[in-house]
Design a protein around this motif. Structure first.
Motif, PDB file in Angstrom:
ATOM      1  N   ASP A 201       0.810  -1.213   0.000  1.00  0.00           N
ATOM      2  CA  ASP A 201       0.000   0.000   0.000  1.00  0.00           C
ATOM      3  C   ASP A 201       0.846   1.267   0.000  1.00  0.00           C
ATOM      4  O   ASP A 201       0.461   2.274  -0.607  1.00  0.00           O
ATOM      5  CB  ASP A 201      -0.927   0.000   1.218  1.00  0.00           C
ATOM      6  N   LYS A 202       1.995   1.240   0.657  1.00  0.00           N
ATOM      7  CA  LYS A 202       2.845   2.434   0.712  1.00  0.00           C
ATOM      8  C   LYS A 202       3.401   2.770  -0.669  1.00  0.00           C
ATOM      9  O   LYS A 202       3.412   3.939  -1.079  1.00  0.00           O
ATOM     10  CB  LYS A 202       3.985   2.226   1.714  1.00  0.00           C
ATOM     11  N   ALA A 203       3.874   1.764  -1.385  1.00  0.00           N
ATOM     12  CA  ALA A 203       4.403   2.012  -2.721  1.00  0.00           C
ATOM     13  C   ALA A 203       3.292   2.451  -3.670  1.00  0.00           C
ATOM     14  O   ALA A 203       3.509   3.324  -4.529  1.00  0.00           O
ATOM     15  CB  ALA A 203       5.094   0.761  -3.254  1.00  0.00           C
ATOM     16  N   ALA A 204       2.110   1.866  -3.542  1.00  0.00           N
ATOM     17  CA  ALA A 204       0.985   2.264  -4.388  1.00  0.00           C
ATOM     18  C   ALA A 204       0.614   3.725  -4.129  1.00  0.00           C
ATOM     19  O   ALA A 204       0.346   4.484  -5.070  1.00  0.00           O
ATOM     20  CB  ALA A 204      -0.208   1.352  -4.143  1.00  0.00           C
ATOM     21  N   ALA A 205       0.609   4.135  -2.858  1.00  0.00           N
ATOM     22  CA  ALA A 205       0.312   5.526  -2.523  1.00  0.00           C
ATOM     23  C   ALA A 205       1.387   6.456  -3.072  1.00  0.00           C
ATOM     24  O   ALA A 205       1.090   7.565  -3.534  1.00  0.00           O
ATOM     25  CB  ALA A 205       0.187   5.682  -1.004  1.00  0.00           C
ATOM     26  N   GLY A 209       1.096   9.569  -5.981  1.00  0.00           N
ATOM     27  CA  GLY A 209       1.463  10.913  -5.564  1.00  0.00           C
ATOM     28  C   GLY A 209       0.904  11.311  -4.220  1.00  0.00           C
ATOM     29  O   GLY A 209       0.869  12.497  -3.884  1.00  0.00           O
ATOM     30  N   GLU A 210       0.509  10.334  -3.402  1.00  0.00           N
ATOM     31  CA  GLU A 210      -0.133  10.615  -2.127  1.00  0.00           C
ATOM     32  C   GLU A 210       0.825  10.632  -0.945  1.00  0.00           C
ATOM     33  O   GLU A 210       0.459  11.102   0.131  1.00  0.00           O
ATOM     34  CB  GLU A 210      -1.228   9.567  -1.869  1.00  0.00           C
ATOM     35  N   ARG A 211       2.025  10.106  -1.124  1.00  0.00           N
ATOM     36  CA  ARG A 211       3.001  10.118  -0.039  1.00  0.00           C
ATOM     37  C   ARG A 211       4.409  10.060  -0.612  1.00  0.00           C
ATOM     38  O   ARG A 211       4.601   9.707  -1.774  1.00  0.00           O
ATOM     39  CB  ARG A 211       2.782   8.947   0.919  1.00  0.00           C
ATOM     40  N   ARG A 212       5.363  10.429   0.215  1.00  0.00           N
ATOM     41  CA  ARG A 212       6.765  10.369  -0.182  1.00  0.00           C
ATOM     42  C   ARG A 212       7.422   9.142   0.419  1.00  0.00           C
ATOM     43  O   ARG A 212       7.086   8.722   1.529  1.00  0.00           O
ATOM     44  CB  ARG A 212       7.514  11.632   0.267  1.00  0.00           C
ATOM     45  N   ILE A 213       8.362   8.583  -0.344  1.00  0.00           N
ATOM     46  CA  ILE A 213       9.170   7.457   0.135  1.00  0.00           C
ATOM     47  C   ILE A 213      10.615   7.764  -0.224  1.00  0.00           C
ATOM     48  O   ILE A 213      10.914   8.097  -1.375  1.00  0.00           O
ATOM     49  CB  ILE A 213       8.736   6.123  -0.519  1.00  0.00           C
ATOM     50  N   SER A 214      11.501   7.653   0.754  1.00  0.00           N
ATOM     51  CA  SER A 214      12.891   8.039   0.501  1.00  0.00           C
ATOM     52  C   SER A 214      13.606   7.073  -0.436  1.00  0.00           C
ATOM     53  O   SER A 214      14.393   7.480  -1.277  1.00  0.00           O
ATOM     54  CB  SER A 214      13.655   8.150   1.832  1.00  0.00           C
ATOM     55  N   ARG A 215      13.333   5.781  -0.324  1.00  0.00           N
ATOM     56  CA  ARG A 215      13.986   4.788  -1.187  1.00  0.00           C
ATOM     57  C   ARG A 215      12.916   3.857  -1.761  1.00  0.00           C
ATOM     58  O   ARG A 215      12.789   2.709  -1.331  1.00  0.00           O
ATOM     59  CB  ARG A 215      15.027   3.985  -0.405  1.00  0.00           C
ATOM     60  N   PRO A 216      12.164   4.336  -2.730  1.00  0.00           N
ATOM     61  CA  PRO A 216      11.069   3.504  -3.256  1.00  0.00           C
ATOM     62  C   PRO A 216      11.542   2.190  -3.851  1.00  0.00           C
ATOM     63  O   PRO A 216      10.807   1.198  -3.836  1.00  0.00           O
ATOM     64  CB  PRO A 216      10.434   4.398  -4.331  1.00  0.00           C
TER      65      PRO A 216
END
Length: 248
Positions: A201-205, A209-216
């Protein structure tokens, strides 16, 4: 090696668009990949990222009327660039405009790859038999049927297998979630399983464009997409199914 990879589902929202985005973003060839959102029900990427409708699928479809076979502009001439560098040919958000563009494209340019250059990843959304979307899928080098590992979706896949195997020479299954082995699913479905995708779910978000991830690239979705892209980009032909017991 495949120049056009089409992804679609038979329903149930297994995450075709986010998988297509991840796959295009990690494509291993130097020329990379462009993503064509060709969902006749309407696109999501433009809404997610607040993009204008043009350039996009409507422009590509209009240009296809004047393109000579094997020549002319490909999807790369009608893309917008997302943060991170992914080139996307976005579909209109409404079904009437998106469906019209898909019909026009299927009538005039069923083969989206135009030769050397980026691979073309095509998000077809939900596929209906004998539809313009299905005609586009037939001209892909490899077709990936994306399904969740649940009873309803797998039953739908199994019941559709005879029609698909008659039409697609390179059809592979990508299974999202679940715990059944690839070998067991392939044996029951009658379609080779090319990869397994863990729910993320985090990668999908992040892709929406709904959240940032430092190392996708460390997220399970991107790792699985990289494995899948590597298998698809192998110079050998045809694409081999996933070995039994291996998880993407």
């Amino acid at each position: 090696m495949p120049r056009t990879v089409a992804l679609f589902s038979l329903g149930g929202a297994p995450g075709v668009t986010t998988l297509a985005m991840a796959l295009a973003s990690v494509w291993p060839e130097e020329s990379g990949a462009v993503l064509v959102e060709a969902d006749a029900a309407g696109g999501d990427i433009g809404t997610w990222h607040r993009l204008p409708a043009s350039p996009g699928l409507t422009d590509l479809a209009a240009a296809s009327r004047h393109r000579q076979p094997g020549a002319g502009e490909g999807p790369g001439a009608h893309t917008q660039t997302l943060p991170g560098g992914l080139a996307v040919c976005v579909a209109p958000v409404t079904a009437d405009r998106a469906g019209g563009a898909v019909r026009l494209l299927a009538d005039n340019a069923p083969t989206l790859a135009t030769g050397p250059g980026p691979a073309v990843i095509v998000d077809l959304g939900r596929l209906a038999p004998r539809s313009p979307t299905a005609r586009l899928a037939l001209h892909a080098d490899t077709a990936l049927l994306v399904t969740r590992d649940d009873t309803a979706q797998l039953r739908r896949v199994k019941e559709s297998v005879p029609a698909f195997t008659e039409s697609f020479s390179r059809l592979r299954l990508v299974v999202v979630g679940g715990g059944e082995s690839a070998k067991e699913i392939a044996n029951v479905m009658g379609i080779p399983v090319l990869g397994r995708i863990r729910s993320d779910d985090k990668a999908a978000a992040f892709l929406r464009g709904e959240r940032r991830i430092s190392r996708p690239q460390r997220r399970p979705l991107f790792k699985a997409a990289a494995t899948l892209a590597g298998r698809l980009a192998e110079p050998t032909s045809p694409v081999s199914p996933q070995p039994a017991g291996t998880a993407a």
